[in-house]
Enzyme design. Structure first.
Site, PDB file in Angstrom:
ATOM      1  N   GLU A   1      48.199 -12.150 -83.168  1.00 37.51           N
ATOM      2  CA  GLU A   1      46.833 -12.074 -83.724  1.00 37.51           C
ATOM      3  C   GLU A   1      46.736 -12.798 -85.066  1.00 37.51           C
ATOM      4  OE1 GLU A   1      46.895  -7.901 -83.525  1.00 37.51           O
ATOM      5  OE2 GLU A   1      46.946  -8.012 -81.346  1.00 37.51           O
TER       6      GLU A   1
ATOM      7  N   GLU B   1      50.018  -4.284 -76.814  1.00 31.51           N
ATOM      8  CA  GLU B   1      49.521  -3.031 -77.386  1.00 31.51           C
ATOM      9  C   GLU B   1      49.077  -2.016 -76.336  1.00 31.51           C
ATOM     10  OE1 GLU B   1      48.663  -6.105 -78.546  1.00 31.51           O
ATOM     11  OE2 GLU B   1      48.269  -6.043 -80.713  1.00 31.51           O
TER      12      GLU B   1
HETATM   13  N1  COA Z   1      57.698  -2.073 -84.182  1.00 33.05           N
HETATM   14  C1  COA Z   1      58.830  -1.446 -84.560  1.00 33.05           C
HETATM   15  N2  COA Z   1      60.046  -1.749 -84.057  1.00 33.05           N
HETATM   16  C2  COA Z   1      60.091  -2.745 -83.156  1.00 33.05           C
HETATM   17  C3  COA Z   1      58.949  -3.426 -82.703  1.00 33.05           C
HETATM   18  C4  COA Z   1      57.705  -3.063 -83.272  1.00 33.05           C
HETATM   19  N3  COA Z   1      56.572  -3.704 -82.956  1.00 33.05           N
HETATM   20  N4  COA Z   1      59.314  -4.361 -81.784  1.00 33.05           N
HETATM   21  C5  COA Z   1      60.638  -4.258 -81.682  1.00 33.05           C
HETATM   22  N5  COA Z   1      61.100  -3.285 -82.494  1.00 33.05           N
HETATM   23  C6  COA Z   1      62.489  -2.879 -82.676  1.00 33.05           C
HETATM   24  C7  COA Z   1      63.048  -2.121 -81.486  1.00 33.05           C
HETATM   25  O1  COA Z   1      62.667  -0.759 -81.536  1.00 33.05           O
HETATM   26  C8  COA Z   1      64.522  -2.318 -81.722  1.00 33.05           C
HETATM   27  O2  COA Z   1      64.900  -1.458 -82.784  1.00 33.05           O
HETATM   28  P1  COA Z   1      66.380  -0.777 -82.828  1.00 33.05           P
HETATM   29  O3  COA Z   1      67.325  -1.939 -82.938  1.00 33.05           O
HETATM   30  O4  COA Z   1      66.292   0.080 -84.040  1.00 33.05           O
HETATM   31  O5  COA Z   1      66.522  -0.015 -81.542  1.00 33.05           O
HETATM   32  C9  COA Z   1      64.607  -3.750 -82.261  1.00 33.05           C
HETATM   33  O6  COA Z   1      63.297  -4.034 -82.780  1.00 33.05           O
HETATM   34  C10 COA Z   1      64.951  -4.781 -81.210  1.00 33.05           C
HETATM   35  O7  COA Z   1      64.118  -4.537 -80.098  1.00 33.05           O
HETATM   36  P2  COA Z   1      64.706  -4.344 -78.616  1.00 33.05           P
HETATM   37  O8  COA Z   1      63.634  -3.712 -77.804  1.00 33.05           O
HETATM   38  O9  COA Z   1      66.034  -3.690 -78.667  1.00 33.05           O
HETATM   39  O10 COA Z   1      64.939  -5.870 -78.244  1.00 33.05           O
HETATM   40  P3  COA Z   1      64.511  -6.634 -76.933  1.00 33.05           P
HETATM   41  O11 COA Z   1      64.877  -8.063 -77.170  1.00 33.05           O
HETATM   42  O12 COA Z   1      65.039  -5.948 -75.726  1.00 33.05           O
HETATM   43  O13 COA Z   1      62.909  -6.506 -76.877  1.00 33.05           O
HETATM   44  C11 COA Z   1      60.672  -6.675 -77.715  1.00 33.05           C
HETATM   45  C12 COA Z   1      62.160  -7.007 -77.945  1.00 33.05           C
HETATM   46  C13 COA Z   1      59.943  -7.205 -78.932  1.00 33.05           C
HETATM   47  C14 COA Z   1      60.179  -7.364 -76.452  1.00 33.05           C
HETATM   48  C15 COA Z   1      60.509  -5.152 -77.535  1.00 33.05           C
HETATM   49  O14 COA Z   1      61.175  -4.502 -78.605  1.00 33.05           O
HETATM   50  C16 COA Z   1      59.071  -4.716 -77.565  1.00 33.05           C
HETATM   51  O15 COA Z   1      58.389  -4.792 -76.561  1.00 33.05           O
HETATM   52  N6  COA Z   1      58.577  -4.253 -78.742  1.00 33.05           N
HETATM   53  C17 COA Z   1      57.242  -3.762 -78.898  1.00 33.05           C
HETATM   54  C18 COA Z   1      56.307  -4.908 -79.235  1.00 33.05           C
HETATM   55  C19 COA Z   1      54.909  -4.378 -79.440  1.00 33.05           C
HETATM   56  O16 COA Z   1      54.443  -3.501 -78.733  1.00 33.05           O
HETATM   57  N7  COA Z   1      54.202  -4.973 -80.425  1.00 33.05           N
HETATM   58  C20 COA Z   1      52.876  -4.576 -80.763  1.00 33.05           C
HETATM   59  C21 COA Z   1      52.906  -3.428 -81.706  1.00 33.05           C
HETATM   60  S1  COA Z   1      51.285  -2.762 -82.034  1.00 33.05           S
END
Ligand code: COA
Length: 250
Positions: free
Chosen positions: A110, A130
């Site tokens: 965004e 989201e």
């Molecule tokens: N907020 C807080 N923490 C986040 C995050 C977010 N938006 N996105 C990723 N993280 C954290 C994960 O919890 C993880 O933390 P940890 O190491 O303490 O367990 C770390 O970042 C790495 O993420 P992980 O999921 O282990 O890696 P991945 O490569 O398998 O997947 C993403 C990465 C980004 C695809 C996945 O973490 C994800 O879908 N995150 C949510 C994204 C999201 O919803 N964004 C919009 C938020 S409103």
């Protein structure tokens, strides 16, 4: 000022802002937003363009930890903070070029929508996840995204939360250029614009905004209010708790 969540680097007449929360996939906090705005204000007179991005990831979106215990009012305020940065990018008198590496998700995508030129790594992954948390996309995901890629593609991205490749994003018109080295490409483009007449650049950006941004503040404010409402839903709280528990159980 000493920055913690960003690094500000001088590159000729360009200033580069690197997100500095790579350990957290450059997730966006209010503090990070304040630092970006502070940095950009401090260089407005001494630079001709801004480049912004992250070395490994652009951003995985808003830091979900912030949402675990907030009420509707605070959720609304957080969204307004993202809006403040999006509008600041749009109204900044210099061009703001983003380079997109790695994850470009949620609030990250965004915010990039409000930069002026988006240069995307061929390996980047983009999306509006989201909906998985029970919330609506913020900072223009419902307002600016449809105007960039069209209503239907925006709804596909927002309602499914599916992640898309850089090539799909380019095909959608979501990013402007693809590159194997988006930061270098951003520098190249900034250099071209830096050599254009200064006033013509700022007036042209203003003219384009005037044609595209009608009532944008009001629309973003409405989106923020809906974000607040959804944050107070029980289902949303449960989904956010689940995300945080998964994190802690690793
Ligand atoms: N907020 C807080 N923490 C986040 C995050 C977010 N938006 N996105 C990723 N993280 C954290 C994960 O919890 C993880 O933390 P940890 O190491 O303490 O367990 C770390 O970042 C790495 O993420 P992980 O999921 O282990 O890696 P991945 O490569 O398998 O997947 C993403 C990465 C980004 C695809 C996945 O973490 C994800 O879908 N995150 C949510 C994204 C999201 O919803 N964004 C919009 C938020 S409103």
């Amino acid at each position: 000022m000493e920055y913690t969540d960003i690094n500000l680097v001088e590159d000729g007449n360009t200033r580069i802002i690197y997100f500095n929360r790579e350990g957290h996939l450059n997730t966006v906090t209010e503090h990070m937003v304040d630092e970006i705005i502070h940095a950009m204000k401090s260089v407005v007179d001494s630079s001709r363009s801004i480049i912004i991005g992250g070395r490994n990831n652009f951003s995985a979106g808003a830091d979900i930890a912030q949402f675990q215990y907030i009420d509707a009012r605070n959720a609304y305020d957080f969204h307004l903070k993202l809006n403040e940065l999006a509008l600041f990018f749009r109204n900044y008198p210099r061009p703001v070029i983003s380079f997109l590496n790695g994850y470009v998700l949620g609030g990250g995508l965004e915010l990039s929508l409000s930069t002026d030129i988006r240069i995307c790594s061929r390996k980047a992954i983009l999306g509006q996840p989201e909906i998985n948390l029970g919330i609506n996309a913020g900072a223009g995901g419902n307002v600016i995204l449809p105007s960039v890629i069209g209503r239907n593609r925006a709804l596909y991205m927002i309602l499914t939360g599916e992640k898309i490749t850089a090539l799909q994003a380019y095909d959608f018109g979501l990013v402007d250029l693809l590159s194997d080295d988006p930061e270098a490409e951003a520098r190249r483009i900034a250099e071209i614009i830096n050599n254009m007449p200064e006033h013509a650049v700022s007036i042209t950006k203003h003219a384009v905004n005037t044609s595209t941004d009608s009532n944008i503040e009001l629309k973003l404010d409405y989106e923020a209010a809906l974000f607040g409402i959804l944050q107070s839903e029980k289902d949303t709280k449960e989904r956010i708790d689940k995300f945080m528990q998964k994190k802690r159980s690793k």
